[in-house]
Motif scaffolding. Structure first.
Motif, PDB file in Angstrom:
ATOM      1  N   VAL A  78      43.393  -0.328 -13.074  1.00 26.71           N
ATOM      2  CA  VAL A  78      42.412   0.165 -13.804  1.00 26.71           C
ATOM      3  C   VAL A  78      43.342   0.644 -15.042  1.00 26.71           C
ATOM      4  N   THR A  79      44.331   1.098 -14.902  1.00 25.25           N
ATOM      5  CA  THR A  79      45.381   1.496 -16.034  1.00 25.25           C
ATOM      6  C   THR A  79      46.107   0.344 -16.674  1.00 25.25           C
ATOM      7  N   ASN A  80      46.435  -0.627 -15.712  1.00 26.17           N
ATOM      8  CA  ASN A  80      46.985  -1.886 -16.170  1.00 26.17           C
ATOM      9  C   ASN A  80      46.006  -2.517 -16.982  1.00 26.17           C
ATOM     10  N   ALA A  81      44.828  -2.655 -16.626  1.00 20.03           N
ATOM     11  CA  ALA A  81      43.657  -3.471 -17.271  1.00 20.03           C
ATOM     12  C   ALA A  81      43.767  -2.694 -18.767  1.00 20.03           C
ATOM     13  N   CYS A  82      43.594  -1.280 -18.878  1.00 19.56           N
ATOM     14  CA  CYS A  82      43.456  -0.679 -20.062  1.00 19.56           C
ATOM     15  C   CYS A  82      44.721  -1.058 -21.075  1.00 19.56           C
ATOM     16  N   TYR A  83      46.070  -0.766 -20.262  1.00 18.95           N
ATOM     17  CA  TYR A  83      47.349  -1.262 -21.240  1.00 18.95           C
ATOM     18  C   TYR A  83      46.985  -2.650 -21.709  1.00 18.95           C
ATOM     19  N   ASP A  84      46.886  -3.593 -20.823  1.00 19.42           N
ATOM     20  CA  ASP A  84      46.665  -4.998 -21.259  1.00 19.42           C
ATOM     21  C   ASP A  84      45.688  -5.084 -22.622  1.00 19.42           C
ATOM     22  N   GLU A  85      44.542  -4.496 -22.353  1.00 17.98           N
ATOM     23  CA  GLU A  85      43.770  -4.527 -23.503  1.00 17.98           C
ATOM     24  C   GLU A  85      44.179  -3.702 -24.867  1.00 17.98           C
ATOM     25  N   LEU A  86      44.942  -2.522 -24.577  1.00 15.56           N
ATOM     26  CA  LEU A  86      45.414  -2.013 -25.943  1.00 15.56           C
ATOM     27  C   LEU A  86      46.747  -2.888 -26.399  1.00 15.56           C
ATOM     28  N   ARG A  87      47.424  -3.632 -25.479  1.00 15.05           N
ATOM     29  CA  ARG A  87      48.317  -4.475 -25.999  1.00 15.05           C
ATOM     30  C   ARG A  87      47.547  -5.631 -27.124  1.00 15.05           C
ATOM     31  N   LYS A  88      46.451  -6.162 -26.635  1.00  9.84           N
ATOM     32  CA  LYS A  88      45.670  -7.204 -27.293  1.00  9.84           C
ATOM     33  C   LYS A  88      45.296  -6.540 -28.662  1.00  9.84           C
ATOM     34  N   ARG A  89      44.877  -5.482 -28.616  1.00 12.69           N
ATOM     35  CA  ARG A  89      44.335  -4.609 -29.794  1.00 12.69           C
ATOM     36  C   ARG A  89      45.684  -4.627 -30.751  1.00 12.69           C
ATOM     37  N   ARG A  90      46.693  -4.297 -30.166  1.00 15.99           N
ATOM     38  CA  ARG A  90      47.929  -3.813 -30.910  1.00 15.99           C
ATOM     39  C   ARG A  90      48.314  -5.321 -31.737  1.00 15.99           C
ATOM     40  N   ARG A  91      48.220  -6.448 -30.911  1.00 12.70           N
ATOM     41  CA  ARG A  91      48.409  -7.923 -31.609  1.00 12.70           C
ATOM     42  C   ARG A  91      47.355  -8.124 -32.634  1.00 12.70           C
ATOM     43  N   ARG A  92      46.175  -7.845 -32.390  1.00 11.13           N
ATOM     44  CA  ARG A  92      45.302  -8.103 -33.535  1.00 11.13           C
ATOM     45  C   ARG A  92      44.229  -6.890 -33.810  1.00 11.13           C
ATOM     46  N   PRO A  93      44.600  -5.848 -34.597  1.00 11.83           N
ATOM     47  CA  PRO A  93      43.989  -4.660 -34.811  1.00 11.83           C
ATOM     48  C   PRO A  93      42.651  -4.976 -35.409  1.00 11.83           C
ATOM     49  N   GLU A  94      41.738  -4.229 -34.980  1.00 11.29           N
ATOM     50  CA  GLU A  94      40.242  -4.299 -35.448  1.00 11.29           C
ATOM     51  C   GLU A  94      39.750  -3.102 -35.333  1.00 11.29           C
ATOM     52  N   THR A  95      38.716  -2.769 -36.429  1.00 12.04           N
ATOM     53  CA  THR A  95      38.082  -1.368 -36.370  1.00 12.04           C
ATOM     54  C   THR A  95      36.488  -1.950 -36.555  1.00 12.04           C
ATOM     55  N   SER A  96      35.839  -1.845 -35.503  1.00 13.08           N
ATOM     56  CA  SER A  96      34.322  -2.068 -35.701  1.00 13.08           C
ATOM     57  C   SER A  96      33.555  -1.143 -36.789  1.00 13.08           C
ATOM     58  N   LEU A  97      32.530  -1.652 -37.360  1.00 12.66           N
ATOM     59  CA  LEU A  97      31.818  -0.581 -38.093  1.00 12.66           C
ATOM     60  C   LEU A  97      31.277   0.323 -37.320  1.00 12.66           C
ATOM     61  N   GLU A  98      30.778   0.002 -35.998  1.00 13.61           N
ATOM     62  CA  GLU A  98      30.100   0.893 -35.093  1.00 13.61           C
ATOM     63  C   GLU A  98      31.220   2.103 -34.691  1.00 13.61           C
ATOM     64  N   ALA A  99      32.279   1.652 -34.718  1.00 14.48           N
ATOM     65  CA  ALA A  99      33.342   2.808 -34.319  1.00 14.48           C
ATOM     66  C   ALA A  99      33.319   3.620 -35.460  1.00 14.48           C
ATOM     67  N   LEU A 100      33.424   3.354 -36.645  1.00 12.51           N
ATOM     68  CA  LEU A 100      33.756   3.772 -37.584  1.00 12.51           C
ATOM     69  C   LEU A 100      32.568   4.849 -38.242  1.00 12.51           C
ATOM     70  N   SER A 101      31.371   4.590 -37.734  1.00 15.28           N
ATOM     71  CA  SER A 101      30.227   5.196 -37.917  1.00 15.28           C
ATOM     72  C   SER A 101      30.077   6.222 -37.151  1.00 15.28           C
ATOM     73  N   GLU A 102      30.193   6.146 -35.773  1.00 14.16           N
ATOM     74  CA  GLU A 102      30.458   6.963 -34.564  1.00 14.16           C
ATOM     75  C   GLU A 102      31.299   8.033 -35.121  1.00 14.16           C
ATOM     76  N   PHE A 103      32.442   7.605 -35.502  1.00  8.27           N
ATOM     77  CA  PHE A 103      33.412   8.451 -35.682  1.00  8.27           C
ATOM     78  C   PHE A 103      33.135   9.389 -36.927  1.00  8.27           C
ATOM     79  N   ALA A 104      32.540   9.011 -37.724  1.00 11.12           N
ATOM     80  CA  ALA A 104      32.088   9.606 -39.212  1.00 11.12           C
ATOM     81  C   ALA A 104      30.996  10.725 -38.864  1.00 11.12           C
ATOM     82  N   ASP A 105      30.124  10.302 -38.301  1.00 15.58           N
ATOM     83  CA  ASP A 105      28.821  11.288 -37.743  1.00 15.58           C
ATOM     84  C   ASP A 105      29.132  12.182 -36.671  1.00 15.58           C
ATOM     85  N   GLY A 106      30.074  11.828 -35.920  1.00 11.64           N
ATOM     86  CA  GLY A 106      30.396  12.612 -34.724  1.00 11.64           C
ATOM     87  C   GLY A 106      29.297  12.780 -33.626  1.00 11.64           C
ATOM     88  N   SER A 107      28.458  11.694 -33.619  1.00  8.35           N
ATOM     89  CA  SER A 107      27.235  11.898 -32.650  1.00  8.35           C
ATOM     90  C   SER A 107      27.338  11.009 -31.476  1.00  8.35           C
TER      91      SER A 107
END
Lengths: 208, 300
Positions: A78-107
């Motif tokens: 599981v941790t290896n799968a997570c690290y793989d995904e994090l490495r992919k994100r590092r190569r192509r960083p992206e922030t979804s609108l959904e994640a931003l809205s969740e972070f903003a309203d804390g809901s």
């Protein structure tokens, strides 16, 4: 003891290709696998994807399991799968609108199972939710290696030996990473002092 | 502000989790009693740990059990590397076969490097001449006969010592020009080594020595022979109906035998057919394996 025997027989059956036996193992370990993935990834969708990918990988490689703790073996995948995904994100960083809205309203409280928090007042519930987000924010700021060790020990209650098996590193590394992770987390939480319960409020002291 | 060493922080953390050995535990407890900074740091760590322990668990959004279809797909994944490698090998084989077809064999499947001749066991000169005759046949023997035919007229006005012309090379021999054949009264291929040439008649040929000259073909015309001038073209000429000299006849027989063996296309055709079948089979296999790999890749 009987539970361990059941797990061993399920593992042997899964190694012979018994899918039902492997699914029994999944049912046994999917909660902790998903929670560890969630703490590493920081969001439920990514954690679910990583967990599913890890179980598929585990089924594919079940014949390579040579005994010991099946939970540690699965969590390493599981941790290896997570690290793989994090490495992919590092190569192509992206922030979804959904994640931003969740972070903003804390809901983002769906799916949580508060422990020992029955019939809480709405205000207290809101404060608790804020505290949880503060802690999660501090955990998210840790490096993945520190994050994993502190989650396994302090959140999931693993002993050092099992953590050592999961991360495939010696005990000394576990001790070192855990100490650093705790020191960093404590420094981070100090800025959220007003959210902390008085009994858990940290002193204004820098150690390290 | 007070600072702790990294080593003390690690001991503190391990003490909190009771992961120190009994001996280390006693030693560290003794230090705790005498060091208030260490005690304060321990308290901080305890509070931090309690905050983490109290974190709620998150319910998985769904079960992660595998379905039969997923398990089948997982098993199918094992074939993807096989198909990928197999398609690569088949493609390389196809390219190699097409390359071999293009560079090693001509249209009738005969080797461009005359390997059959080398393997025939004939003497080299005979083999070469036989090949020349074989490849030239009647129309390929066309030479620059008219160019040579014109030379005797020019040369007739010159001294006899100057009548020796450079021997045409075998490469010139292959220069085919249909126009030449029309003006040629007679075309004769002779063995250039003078020892094999007929010595009777006034038309002894002076031929430069050399490897190229040994296999050269000399074109003679009746016009040149009539002029009585000794030139390469002034070979003893024979009317079309006249049988060739014995040496030429023997050579022609050897050539005809060789020609009959080299023009026997049954074996090359078989080889050619096998080559075509191999090309089609490798191309088909490459397509099949590539399609299988592509489908597996898309579905998994």
């Amino acid at each position: 003891m009987g539970r361990m025997d059941d797990e061993s027989s399920s593992i042997r059956a899964a190694q012979r290709g018994d899918l039902e036996a492997f699914n029994r193992l999944i049912m046994e370990h999917q909660s902790i696998a998903f929670n560890v993935a969630y703490r590493i990834m920081g969001d439920q969708d990514s954690a679910a994807d990583a967990t599913q990918e890890a179980f598929i990988s585990a089924y594919r490689n079940i014949k390579r399991f040579r005994g010991g703790s099946f939970r540690s073996w699965v969590l390493r995948i599981v941790t290896n799968a997570c690290y793989d995904e994090l490495r992919k994100r590092r190569r192509r960083p992206e922030t979804s609108l959904e994640a931003l809205s969740e972070f903003a309203d804390g809901s983002e409280s769906d799916g949580f199972e508060p422990l020992g928090m029955h019939e809480i007042e709405p205000e207290a519930e809101a404060e608790r939710s804020e505290l949880i987000h503060a802690i999660e924010q501090c955990i998210a700021d840790l490096s993945p290696e520190f994050k994993l060790v502190i989650v396994l020990v302090d959140v999931e209650g693993f002993d050092y030996k099992e953590v050592s098996k999961v991360i495939d590193r010696p005990l000394g590394t576990v001790k070192s990473r855990l100490a650093r992770a705790r020191a960093n987390l404590r420094d981070c939480l100090r800025q959220f002092g007003e959210l902390l319960p008085s009994s858990l409020r940290l002193e204004d002291e820098v150690v390290g | 502000m007070k600072h702790l060493r990294q080593r003390d922080i690690e001991k503190l953390s391990a003490y909190l989790d009771q992961e120190l050995s009994p001996k280390e535990m006693k030693k560290f407890e003794f230090r705790l009693q005498s060091d208030p900074t260490l005690r304060a740091a321990l308290l901080e760590f305890e509070k931090t740990k309690k905050l983490l322990v109290g974190l709620p668990r998150v319910s998985p959004p769904h079960n992660f059990t595998l379905t039969r279809a997923m398990a089948g797909e997982i098993k199918g994944r094992g074939f993807y590397p096989f198909f990928r490698v197999a398609s690569l090998i088949a493609t390389v084989a196809f390219a190699a076969l097409v390359g071999a077809d293009a560079f090693l064999f001509d249209q009738v499947g005969e080797s461009r490097f005359a390997a059959p001749l080398a393997a025939s066991g004939l003497p080299e000169d005979l083999a070469m001449d036989a090949q020349l005759l074989d490849e030239s046949a009647s129309e390929e023997l066309i030479t620059k006969a008219d160019a040579v035919a014109e030379q005797p007229a020019e040369l007739a006005n010159e001294d006899a010592d100057d009548q020796v012309l450079p021997t045409p090379t075998s490469s010139r021999f292959f220069e085919s020009d249909p126009a030449f054949g029309a003006n040629t009264e007679q075309i004769e291929l002779t063995q250039t080594a003078c020892r094999e040439c007929p010595t009777e008649g006034e038309s002894a040929v002076s031929i430069p020595t050399g490897a190229a000259a040994e296999r050269s073909a000399i074109i003679s015309t009746g016009t040149a022979a009539d002029s009585g001038v000794t030139t390469p073209t002034a070979q003893p000429t024979l009317p079309p109906s006249t049988p060739p000299p014995a040496a030429d006849l023997e050579l022609a027989e050897d050539a005809s035998v060789r020609s009959s063996t080299t023009t026997d296309v049954t074996e090359p055709e078989d080889r050619n057919l096998l080559l075509r079948i191999a090309e089609v089979a490798s191309a088909f296999a490459a397509l099949l394996f590539a399609a299988a790999a592509f489908i597996l890749r898309r579905t998994l």
